[in-house]
Design a protein around this motif. Structure first.
Motif, PDB file in Angstrom:
ATOM      1  N   ILE A 221       0.832  -1.209   0.000  1.00  0.00           N
ATOM      2  CA  ILE A 221       0.000   0.000   0.000  1.00  0.00           C
ATOM      3  C   ILE A 221       0.865   1.257   0.000  1.00  0.00           C
ATOM      4  CG2 ILE A 221      -1.642   1.334   1.384  1.00  0.00           C
ATOM      5  CD1 ILE A 221      -2.830  -1.363   2.302  1.00  0.00           C
ATOM      6  N   LYS A 222       1.931   1.225   0.800  1.00  0.00           N
ATOM      7  CA  LYS A 222       2.804   2.402   0.849  1.00  0.00           C
ATOM      8  C   LYS A 222       3.567   2.565  -0.466  1.00  0.00           C
ATOM      9  CE  LYS A 222       5.712   4.952   4.044  1.00  0.00           C
ATOM     10  NZ  LYS A 222       6.292   4.978   5.413  1.00  0.00           N
TER      11      LYS A 222
ATOM     12  N   GLY B 193       2.404   1.714  -3.339  1.00  0.00           N
ATOM     13  CA  GLY B 193       1.419   2.270  -4.253  1.00  0.00           C
ATOM     14  C   GLY B 193       1.228   3.764  -4.060  1.00  0.00           C
ATOM     15  N   LYS B 194       1.280   4.204  -2.814  1.00  0.00           N
ATOM     16  CA  LYS B 194       1.119   5.629  -2.521  1.00  0.00           C
ATOM     17  C   LYS B 194       2.252   6.450  -3.130  1.00  0.00           C
ATOM     18  CE  LYS B 194       1.086   8.832   1.427  1.00  0.00           C
ATOM     19  NZ  LYS B 194       1.158   8.936   2.914  1.00  0.00           N
TER      20      LYS B 194
ATOM     21  N   HIS C   3      -4.494  -4.749  -5.202  1.00  0.00           N
ATOM     22  CA  HIS C   3      -4.445  -3.387  -4.679  1.00  0.00           C
ATOM     23  C   HIS C   3      -4.839  -2.369  -5.747  1.00  0.00           C
ATOM     24  CE1 HIS C   3      -3.082   0.168  -2.534  1.00  0.00           C
ATOM     25  NE2 HIS C   3      -2.296   0.478  -3.556  1.00  0.00           N
ATOM     26  N   SER C   4      -5.584  -1.376  -5.355  1.00  0.00           N
ATOM     27  CA  SER C   4      -5.882  -0.249  -6.243  1.00  0.00           C
ATOM     28  C   SER C   4      -5.938   1.025  -5.406  1.00  0.00           C
ATOM     29  CB  SER C   4      -7.214  -0.453  -6.972  1.00  0.00           C
ATOM     30  OG  SER C   4      -8.286  -0.491  -6.056  1.00  0.00           O
ATOM     31  N   ASP C   5      -5.612   2.115  -6.031  1.00  0.00           N
ATOM     32  CA  ASP C   5      -5.550   3.411  -5.340  1.00  0.00           C
ATOM     33  C   ASP C   5      -6.073   4.475  -6.293  1.00  0.00           C
ATOM     34  OD1 ASP C   5      -3.898   6.056  -4.857  1.00  0.00           O
ATOM     35  OD2 ASP C   5      -3.913   4.996  -2.943  1.00  0.00           O
ATOM     36  N   ARG C   6      -7.005   5.284  -5.848  1.00  0.00           N
ATOM     37  CA  ARG C   6      -7.622   6.252  -6.755  1.00  0.00           C
ATOM     38  C   ARG C   6      -6.628   7.300  -7.232  1.00  0.00           C
ATOM     39  NH1 ARG C   6      -9.770  10.966  -4.111  1.00  0.00           N
ATOM     40  NH2 ARG C   6      -9.407  10.946  -1.866  1.00  0.00           N
TER      41      ARG C   6
ATOM     42  N   PHE D 297      -3.397   6.708  -7.644  1.00  0.00           N
ATOM     43  CA  PHE D 297      -2.588   6.002  -8.632  1.00  0.00           C
ATOM     44  C   PHE D 297      -3.336   5.900  -9.962  1.00  0.00           C
ATOM     45  CE2 PHE D 297      -1.298   2.131 -10.829  1.00  0.00           C
ATOM     46  CZ  PHE D 297       0.089   2.263 -10.861  1.00  0.00           C
ATOM     47  N   THR D 298      -4.634   5.590  -9.885  1.00  0.00           N
ATOM     48  CA  THR D 298      -5.440   5.474 -11.100  1.00  0.00           C
ATOM     49  C   THR D 298      -5.526   6.809 -11.827  1.00  0.00           C
ATOM     50  OG1 THR D 298      -6.746   3.707 -10.080  1.00  0.00           O
ATOM     51  CG2 THR D 298      -7.693   4.813 -12.004  1.00  0.00           C
TER      52      THR D 298
END
Length: 540
Positions: free
Chosen positions: A316-317, A319-320, A346-349, A351-352
């Motif tokens: 998660i980090k 990805g951030k 994992h998905s991150d808005r 990142f998207t």
């Protein structure tokens, strides 16, 4: 520190010295010396099957490396080949090389020829800078994607002199210089059985057993041995054991990622190292902010290979912080990051959002594998990103010939799964239809069925392919060696058939026959009876 001295060649003066006196040249004709030099150099670079290189030191070639003290470099009784010049006299002052200036110049070079040409202009070259030169040659050759050095480089006298130096003075080289030289020569695909690499490896093993190698040197040595001897070598276990005894706080981010790469090569021993991996994962949380795009992609790729599903806080980090690196990732690095996010779910808005901006701006220059991985990421995470889908659709229309069958499937499937038609839908599906008609037999049966099924989900019914899809030959290929057709393929065939029949009036199948069917079994029997009445042994 011993110095490698580059002597200036004079066209009118070039002789070879042997331990003892210059007068010994009388006993060693030039032709004989050439032959000996050739025998000493060829084993490093030539396999037994390849034609040996004829290595000779000519009168007018570039400057040669040798020691300032002819007696301190070579075993007793071994011949030394160098050149005598007027400015060999003790009163001649040698210009020292500024380290920072040297590395700055090296980093500006983009080819091995430029590096070697620069080295040949220097008067003295410390061991550390010699190893740095080999490392830079390795870096520029890797950028070119070549598996081996060109013959022109291997036969270059300056490159050979660097290698001679590494072999003859391996015992006196500092630890960092020794492992750096070994790593560079390993990546340059020098023969692992050559005397050069055997001597360097043996010296590294002696120092490893003696202890005292720094963390960075241990990491470099570990990766070199994986390249040379594979992950099963006993020395690698000793390296990992010593690294586990070091304090992680003393590791640089580069060393942490190198340690991940070493452990990644030993996947069969993950359980044995899991306790250390847990400690490493927890510590890595504190260095994520300082990782470069390359190090970040390597770390997250290693987490996938090592199956570190329990390290979600680290994922998660990563990805951030990956958000700010998206424009700077290479195609391969971005593919690895997306692959990892798909693997860990994992998905991150944020990142998207950054991915949308990046793909929309450079989609036409992205590698097809990266484009298909972007679409797979959107499909798996149910991300209806219109900027990404529109950009990918435009890319496929413009560059459809670049995509392989499995990449086309991964590209088209999200449109059906997310129920989205891009603005250029007509051009997109016209291009797809032409490609399928032209290369129908090149598509694996299940890949082709998946593509056509995805088209039907967004009301682009592939009626032109129905006869081929439901032909006995295609169905037999779809079934393969299995006794029964798998449930997913059966479901896709059923839905494809029903949507085509019910949504396309011009597709002539009597509707009243469909209306009378009361179960899926009856539908299957109907398909068998109507579409391939001959007995071909297809079992559902």
């Amino acid at each position: 520190m011993a110095l490698i001295t580059l002597r200036r060649n004079l066209c009118h003066l070039s002789d070879f010295r042997i331990h003892g006196a210059l007068a010994a040249l009388k006993n060693h004709p030039v032709i004989h010396v050439h032959k000996v030099a050739e025998e000493r150099l060829c084993p490093w670079f030539c396999s037994p099957q390849s034609e040996p290189f004829k290595v000779r030191f000519h009168h007018g070639c570039c400057k040669k490396f040798h020691s300032e003290n002819g007696n301190d470099l070579h075993p007793v009784g071994e011949q030394v080949f160098s050149q005598a010049h007027d400015w060999d006299r003790p009163e001649q002052n040698l210009k020292s090389v500024d380290d920072q200036m040297f590395y700055r110049r090296l980093n500006n070079f983009t080819s091995s020829e430029e590096v070697l040409s620069f080295i040949s202009t220097l008067q003295t070259l410390p061991d550390t800078l010699a190893a740095g030169a080999l490392q830079r040659i390795c870096e520029v050759e890797k950028k070119d994607g070549d598996q081996k050095l060109p013959k022109e480089i291997l036969k270059n006298s300056v490159f050979q002199a660097l290698c001679i130096r590494c072999e003859q003075e391996s015992s006196s080289l500092p630890d960092a210089v020794l492992v750096t030289a070994l790593h560079a020569l390993t990546l340059l695909h020098v023969d692992p059985q050559s005397s050069l690499l055997l001597n360097l490896v043996a010296e590294c093993q002696r120092r490893l057993k003696r202890g005292g190698l720094e963390v960075h040197s241990l990491c470099i040595l570990g990766e070199s041995l994986i390249q040379l001897q594979g992950p099963g070598c006993a020395t690698l276990e000793l390296i990992i054991y010593q690294l586990q005894g070091e304090k992680l706080e003393e590791f640089t981010p580069e060393d942490i990622v190198a340690l991940y790469r070493i452990l990644q090569a030993c996947t069969e021993k993950v359980d044995q190292h899991q306790a250390f991996l847990n400690k490493l994962n927890n510590f890595s949380l504190s260095i994520v902010y300082s990782l470069s795009p390359t190090l970040m992609s390597q770390m997250i790729s290693a987490l996938v290979v090592l199956d570190q599903t329990q390290a979600l806080p680290l994922v998660i980090k990563l990805g951030k912080y990956a958000v700010r690196h998206i424009p700077h990732f290479t195609n391969e690095e971005l593919r690895k990051v997306l692959e990892a996010f798909i693997y860990f779910g994992h998905s991150d808005r944020f990142f998207t959002k950054a991915l949308e901006q990046h793909v929309a701006s450079v989609c036409l220059t992205l590698d097809p594998e990266v484009v298909s991985k972007v679409m797979e990421y959107c499909s798996r995470k149910q991300i209806l990103s219109k900027p990404i889908l529109d950009a990918v659709a435009e890319t496929f229309v413009c560059q459809s010939e670049k995509f392989l069958p499995h990449q086309i499937s991964e590209l088209i499937e999200p449109f059906g799964k997310l129920n989205y038609l891009p603005p250029n839908a007509s051009a997109l599906f016209r291009k797809l239809e032409n490609m399928l008609l032209t290369h129908f037999n090149y598509f694996p049966p299940k890949t082709l069925l998946k593509i056509l099924h995805s088209c039907s989900l967004i009301e682009c019914h592939p009626v032109n392919f129905m006869a081929k899809i439901f032909s006995p030959c295609f169905l037999q290929k779809l079934q393969g060696e299995e006794l029964y057709l798998d449930k997913l393929s059966l479901a896709q065939l059923t839905q494809l058939f029903l949507t085509s029949v019910l949504e396309c009036p011009f597709y002539k199948i009597p509707y009243y026959e469909i209306e009378m069917l009361k179960s899926r079994v009856e539908l299957v029997e109907y398909l068998q009876r109507k579409l391939f009445p001959q007995n071909v042994g297809i079992r559902w």
